[in-house]
Design an enzyme around this catalytic site. Sequence first.
Site, PDB file in Angstrom:
ATOM      1  N   SER A  92     -40.737  51.868  34.586  1.00 55.14           N
ATOM      2  CA  SER A  92     -40.525  50.781  35.549  1.00 55.14           C
ATOM      3  C   SER A  92     -39.207  50.020  35.385  1.00 55.14           C
ATOM      4  CB  SER A  92     -41.680  49.778  35.503  1.00 55.14           C
ATOM      5  OG  SER A  92     -42.797  50.321  36.174  1.00 55.14           O
ATOM      6  N   SER A 125     -41.760  49.961  38.744  1.00 57.18           N
ATOM      7  CA  SER A 125     -42.275  48.847  39.520  1.00 57.18           C
ATOM      8  C   SER A 125     -41.393  47.601  39.463  1.00 57.18           C
ATOM      9  CB  SER A 125     -43.674  48.489  39.018  1.00 57.18           C
ATOM     10  OG  SER A 125     -43.600  48.026  37.687  1.00 57.18           O
ATOM     11  N   LYS A 151     -39.382  39.178  37.599  1.00 57.23           N
ATOM     12  CA  LYS A 151     -40.405  40.042  38.200  1.00 57.23           C
ATOM     13  C   LYS A 151     -41.705  39.251  38.290  1.00 57.23           C
ATOM     14  CE  LYS A 151     -42.551  44.607  37.375  1.00 57.23           C
ATOM     15  NZ  LYS A 151     -42.458  45.825  36.549  1.00 57.23           N
TER      16      LYS A 151
END
Length: 550
Positions: A284, A260, A188
């Site tokens: 997330s 996210s 990420k």
Amino acid sequence: GTKDAISAKDISRKEPVGGVIALKESMKYFDADFFNDSKLREMENGAKEFNVPAFRENRRLVAIKDGGLHDPSVLVFKSSWSWSSKSKVKESEMFDYPQTSMPQRPSNDEDIAFMSIIELGELIRTKKITSRELTDVFLRRLKRYGTVLESVITYTEDLAYKQAKEADDLLEQGKYLGPLHGIPYGLKDIIAVPEYNTTWGSKTFKNQVIDMEAFVYKRLKSAGAVLVAKLVTGSLAYDDIWFGGRTRNPWNIEEFSTGSSAGPTASTSAGLVPFAIGSETAGSITYPAARCGVTALRPSFGTVARTGVMSLSESLDKLGPFCRSAADCAIVLDAIRGADAGDPSSREIALEDPFHVDITKLTVGYLDSAEMEVVKVLSAKGAKLVPFKLNYNVESVQSILNITMDVDMLAHFDNWQREGHDDDYEAQDQWPVELRRARLVPAVDYVQAQRARGRLIREVQESFTVDAFIGNATDWELVCLGNLVGLPIVVVPTGFKSIEHPPKGNTRRRTTVTTGIYAPPDHDHIALALAMAYQSVTDHHKQRPPIDAN
């Protein structure tokens, strides 16, 4: 003379001037409108003379750079429930992961792409495939589908081929580093890797290079893994909207992945990487894993050091793996867990080996929201399943989460807000609104929220009378509670249902159904063992999404 003195005193009591009127008006927004005018005048002076200069000096020291990468707070959240001094921090052994029966190398790339880490690792160890070949397979898939899914920010191709060559060379010399040796993966894009952009998903930071190796990247590098891409984070780690678009769900391309950790989830789901590292502050990992049908672990708070990672909230942020299976999650967790000086919350947790947990000795609760198929399967595997409910009296769980996360986030993005970058933010109804509201949370009430959180934790601990429990992974109350307490959860795909508005003709698009297996802090091995037991006799986690096909 006396008369004048009295009228001046009257004026000061009855007719506050300028600043005091404004202060009096604004105190209601702090739920503190009980001061008389003379006290307000004294407060106004105190704020000007003492508070504001102190605020400015502290900001100058620690808040000029956004992102919270440096100068962590000394107030550290301990999520562990064992307060005893004898906490068993033995040098934890590596997990004893299972060898797979000698897999054959599939003839087509897609079959290779959907193999588990354990299978791919065995192909590499027995030299049926090289790390370079694997890297080719996954970079091709990333380039073919990354744009369709809007899930990739940066291909780290040069680095990948360099790391793949190192892995292959080591193996030629007879050195095998373990199950991640030569295995490609994605990070990420809140996780710093030198010489590549770390964009945080935001156009404000999209050309930023952070010249440090995040702890989690160092760990994976030393395990022999090969970084192929920096994957989408929703802008500043919120939802699935980023500066280049909005990440989609491989199971239904019309839908978004949620966030996210949008890129890690969508890319793992679609077989663009065998595994990826994401993060969670509040949902997330759990939300996108549930939406895209991926097995994922949100570890206990403090398990994986966050050095080199953009920080939302130091007492809530966690890093965790998205994988093909719970067994793969255990292997990745084993490689990335550990403490680091750069993250005061990180701990060396003596996790037991999830591959050697006897689940027949476990009592597992199930909430009303649990998928009953999982209850039946685990029962058949010998675990003791009982109906369960978490009892706690704190009613402000969701607002405690928001106050904590938003104030912490604003401390890390103070400069960003002051310079008006919130006006350039990709989704105006998200961080910009929340962080303006956070500006109005008094420090006193932030502390009260942490005290209320402490009460919640004690109540949850008392009511946690089982070894683990099964329940919805995306119920907002449970997401907030799990993150405030620091509970680990494994998100497990449990099946599919039809989508609401299917395209014409036969469609392979589906809505994924998942459940969560929750354990007490520092008992990630229990949740992983139960998820592995479930997956040993089911194949929901092995299904392949249609991506951009019908």
